[in-house]
Enzyme design. Sequence first.
Site, PDB file in Angstrom:
ATOM      1  N   GLU A  44       0.868  -1.176   0.000  1.00  0.00           N
ATOM      2  CA  GLU A  44       0.000   0.000   0.000  1.00  0.00           C
ATOM      3  C   GLU A  44       0.899   1.218   0.000  1.00  0.00           C
ATOM      4  O   GLU A  44       1.865   1.277   0.753  1.00  0.00           O
ATOM      5  CB  GLU A  44      -0.904  -0.029   1.237  1.00  0.00           C
ATOM      6  CG  GLU A  44      -2.086   0.897   1.183  1.00  0.00           C
ATOM      7  CD  GLU A  44      -1.750   2.350   1.386  1.00  0.00           C
ATOM      8  OE1 GLU A  44      -2.399   3.188   0.740  1.00  0.00           O
ATOM      9  OE2 GLU A  44      -0.837   2.680   2.160  1.00  0.00           O
ATOM     10  N   MET A  45       0.604   2.198  -0.848  1.00  0.00           N
ATOM     11  CA  MET A  45       1.546   3.299  -1.005  1.00  0.00           C
ATOM     12  C   MET A  45       0.976   4.680  -0.713  1.00  0.00           C
ATOM     13  O   MET A  45       1.735   5.627  -0.583  1.00  0.00           O
ATOM     14  CB  MET A  45       2.099   3.291  -2.441  1.00  0.00           C
ATOM     15  CG  MET A  45       2.781   1.995  -2.789  1.00  0.00           C
ATOM     16  SD  MET A  45       3.472   1.826  -4.457  1.00  0.00           S
ATOM     17  CE  MET A  45       2.650   3.005  -5.457  1.00  0.00           C
ATOM     18  N   GLU A  46      -0.322   4.845  -0.618  1.00  0.00           N
ATOM     19  CA  GLU A  46      -0.885   6.187  -0.528  1.00  0.00           C
ATOM     20  C   GLU A  46      -1.271   6.640   0.880  1.00  0.00           C
ATOM     21  O   GLU A  46      -1.305   7.831   1.160  1.00  0.00           O
ATOM     22  CB  GLU A  46      -2.119   6.313  -1.429  1.00  0.00           C
ATOM     23  CG  GLU A  46      -1.812   6.266  -2.907  1.00  0.00           C
ATOM     24  CD  GLU A  46      -1.559   4.876  -3.447  1.00  0.00           C
ATOM     25  OE1 GLU A  46      -0.858   4.765  -4.465  1.00  0.00           O
ATOM     26  OE2 GLU A  46      -2.038   3.894  -2.855  1.00  0.00           O
ATOM     27  N   SER A  49      -5.773  -6.076  -3.757  1.00  0.00           N
ATOM     28  CA  SER A  49      -6.123  -6.413  -5.136  1.00  0.00           C
ATOM     29  C   SER A  49      -5.037  -7.232  -5.823  1.00  0.00           C
ATOM     30  O   SER A  49      -5.330  -8.010  -6.719  1.00  0.00           O
ATOM     31  CB  SER A  49      -6.403  -5.153  -5.948  1.00  0.00           C
ATOM     32  OG  SER A  49      -5.247  -4.350  -6.031  1.00  0.00           O
ATOM     33  N   ASP A  50      -3.795  -7.048  -5.431  1.00  0.00           N
ATOM     34  CA  ASP A  50      -2.689  -7.759  -6.065  1.00  0.00           C
ATOM     35  C   ASP A  50      -1.614  -8.040  -5.017  1.00  0.00           C
ATOM     36  O   ASP A  50      -1.524  -7.341  -4.017  1.00  0.00           O
ATOM     37  CB  ASP A  50      -2.069  -6.922  -7.191  1.00  0.00           C
ATOM     38  CG  ASP A  50      -3.084  -6.569  -8.249  1.00  0.00           C
ATOM     39  OD1 ASP A  50      -3.580  -7.503  -8.896  1.00  0.00           O
ATOM     40  OD2 ASP A  50      -3.379  -5.385  -8.420  1.00  0.00           O
TER      41      ASP A  50
END
Length: 69
Positions: free
Chosen positions: A16-18, A40-41
């Site tokens: 997760e990046m945000e 999701s991936d």
Amino acid sequence: TDSLEHWRKLGILPLEMETSQLYTLAARFGRQALSILTVSDMMDGSGFTSSEERETGFRSMVEIALSAL
């Protein structure tokens, strides 16, 4: 990569990046923030969600979140 192998050994495959940026900006401007996440991936390619699954699953997630307000 070596980094991916490190996380895999810990049993961590999603990424997760945000959210960290969201919380940083909220704190900076004195606002509240909430992040609701779905997987999701996987970073190693071992799992993924089709576009149809994302559309229906994410819609449900948004509806649940909005109903909680």
